[in-house]
Design an enzyme around this catalytic site. Structure first.
Site, PDB file in Angstrom:
ATOM      1  N   CYS A 168     -16.889  -4.325  -0.489  1.00 51.93           N
ATOM      2  CA  CYS A 168     -16.924  -3.089   0.274  1.00 51.93           C
ATOM      3  C   CYS A 168     -16.316  -3.325   1.644  1.00 51.93           C
ATOM      4  O   CYS A 168     -16.590  -4.348   2.279  1.00 51.93           O
ATOM      5  CB  CYS A 168     -18.374  -2.612   0.407  1.00 51.93           C
ATOM      6  SG  CYS A 168     -18.561  -1.079   1.306  1.00 51.93           S
ATOM      7  N   LEU A 169     -15.503  -2.364   2.093  1.00 54.40           N
ATOM      8  CA  LEU A 169     -14.897  -2.482   3.421  1.00 54.40           C
ATOM      9  C   LEU A 169     -15.949  -2.476   4.525  1.00 54.40           C
ATOM     10  O   LEU A 169     -15.704  -2.994   5.608  1.00 54.40           O
ATOM     11  CB  LEU A 169     -13.885  -1.354   3.633  1.00 54.40           C
ATOM     12  CG  LEU A 169     -12.704  -1.349   2.659  1.00 54.40           C
ATOM     13  CD1 LEU A 169     -11.832  -0.124   2.868  1.00 54.40           C
ATOM     14  CD2 LEU A 169     -11.884  -2.624   2.793  1.00 54.40           C
ATOM     15  N   HIS A 199     -22.184   5.777  -1.136  1.00 60.24           N
ATOM     16  CA  HIS A 199     -22.037   5.843   0.322  1.00 60.24           C
ATOM     17  C   HIS A 199     -22.466   7.204   0.857  1.00 60.24           C
ATOM     18  O   HIS A 199     -23.035   7.294   1.945  1.00 60.24           O
ATOM     19  CB  HIS A 199     -20.585   5.586   0.747  1.00 60.24           C
ATOM     20  CG  HIS A 199     -20.223   4.142   0.829  1.00 60.24           C
ATOM     21  ND1 HIS A 199     -20.795   3.277   1.732  1.00 60.24           N
ATOM     22  CD2 HIS A 199     -19.321   3.416   0.134  1.00 60.24           C
ATOM     23  CE1 HIS A 199     -20.271   2.081   1.580  1.00 60.24           C
ATOM     24  NE2 HIS A 199     -19.370   2.131   0.608  1.00 60.24           N
ATOM     25  N   GLN A 214     -18.203   5.817   6.042  1.00 56.33           N
ATOM     26  CA  GLN A 214     -17.700   4.502   6.441  1.00 56.33           C
ATOM     27  C   GLN A 214     -16.807   4.581   7.675  1.00 56.33           C
ATOM     28  O   GLN A 214     -16.587   3.575   8.336  1.00 56.33           O
ATOM     29  CB  GLN A 214     -16.917   3.852   5.291  1.00 56.33           C
ATOM     30  CG  GLN A 214     -17.783   3.471   4.110  1.00 56.33           C
ATOM     31  CD  GLN A 214     -16.942   2.870   3.020  1.00 56.33           C
ATOM     32  OE1 GLN A 214     -16.434   3.566   2.155  1.00 56.33           O
ATOM     33  NE2 GLN A 214     -16.767   1.559   3.076  1.00 56.33           N
ATOM     34  N   HIS A 256     -19.594   3.866  -6.648  1.00 57.97           N
ATOM     35  CA  HIS A 256     -19.748   3.105  -5.402  1.00 57.97           C
ATOM     36  C   HIS A 256     -19.549   4.029  -4.200  1.00 57.97           C
ATOM     37  O   HIS A 256     -20.336   4.021  -3.251  1.00 57.97           O
ATOM     38  CB  HIS A 256     -18.730   1.960  -5.402  1.00 57.97           C
ATOM     39  CG  HIS A 256     -18.695   1.137  -4.163  1.00 57.97           C
ATOM     40  ND1 HIS A 256     -19.073  -0.174  -4.147  1.00 57.97           N
ATOM     41  CD2 HIS A 256     -18.302   1.427  -2.890  1.00 57.97           C
ATOM     42  CE1 HIS A 256     -18.922  -0.659  -2.908  1.00 57.97           C
ATOM     43  NE2 HIS A 256     -18.448   0.307  -2.132  1.00 57.97           N
ATOM     44  N   GLU A 257     -18.490   4.846  -4.226  1.00 54.63           N
ATOM     45  CA  GLU A 257     -18.195   5.730  -3.096  1.00 54.63           C
ATOM     46  C   GLU A 257     -19.212   6.864  -2.981  1.00 54.63           C
ATOM     47  O   GLU A 257     -19.613   7.234  -1.876  1.00 54.63           O
ATOM     48  CB  GLU A 257     -16.763   6.274  -3.187  1.00 54.63           C
ATOM     49  CG  GLU A 257     -15.680   5.210  -3.150  1.00 54.63           C
ATOM     50  CD  GLU A 257     -15.806   4.209  -2.016  1.00 54.63           C
ATOM     51  OE1 GLU A 257     -16.274   4.579  -0.919  1.00 54.63           O
ATOM     52  OE2 GLU A 257     -15.444   3.033  -2.220  1.00 54.63           O
ATOM     53  N   GLY A 307     -11.226   2.229  -2.343  1.00 53.22           N
ATOM     54  CA  GLY A 307     -12.037   3.423  -2.151  1.00 53.22           C
ATOM     55  C   GLY A 307     -12.588   3.447  -0.736  1.00 53.22           C
ATOM     56  O   GLY A 307     -12.752   2.396  -0.102  1.00 53.22           O
TER      57      GLY A 307
END
Length: 169
Positions: A94-95, A140, A51, A136-137, A46
């Protein structure tokens, strides 16, 4: 298609709230495609526009396993309409918080409405990993990281590690 730079904590952009997309344009469609390429390249399941430094309410997700056909989902202005009372715990990463993982408790199922890349409205019922990933996304888009859902001690340990990694770069 382009591979975009992924911001990492403690970048202040990651703590800002994203703006709604007013109109689905070619620019937004290109952003979605570039985000998918970036997510697959990372690799991740994701990615949210903040991000990659874009404060727009846009996310991409693909929770297909390695042995499955890719199943990308592009969401514009996603919104959780309903969340179950039952919760599940997943080890999240997470990235934007590289090499860090922690168990996070979230609703097990959610109903989400969003626009696709053509501006068509959709609603989906998500459970399991997809539900976790969507939540989660969407976090963000609100300026929230998964580490904001864990204990202060664990969060500060992860942030110290990230700060050391950034200084070493």
């Amino acid at each position: 298609m382009a591979i975009l730079d992924i911001l990492t904590a403690p970048d202040p952009v990651l703590k800002k709230k994203a703006d709604p997309v007013e109109e689905v344009t070619d620019e937004i469609r290109t952003l979605l495609d570039d985000m998918l390429d970036t997510m697959y390249d990372a690799p991740g399941i994701g990615l949210a526009a903040p991000q990659v430094g874009v404060l727009k309410r846009v996310i991409v997700i693909d929770v297909a396993g390695d042995d499955e056909e890719p199943a990308p989902v592009k969401m514009i202005n996603p919104e959780i309409l309903w969340a179950s009372d039952e919760t599940g715990i997943y080890e999240e990463g997470c990235l934007s918080v590289p090499k860090s993982f922690s168990e996070v408790e979230r609703p097990e199922r959610v109903k989400v409405k969003y626009l696709d890349e053509n501006g068509t409205a959709h609603e989906i019922d998500a459970d399991g990993l997809l539900a976790t990933c969507v939540q989660h996304e969407i976090d963000h888009l609100e300026g929230t990281l998964f580490i904001d859902h864990i204990s202060r001690i664990k969060r500060s340990m992860i942030m110290r590690k990230l700060t050391k990694m950034k200084k070493a770069d």
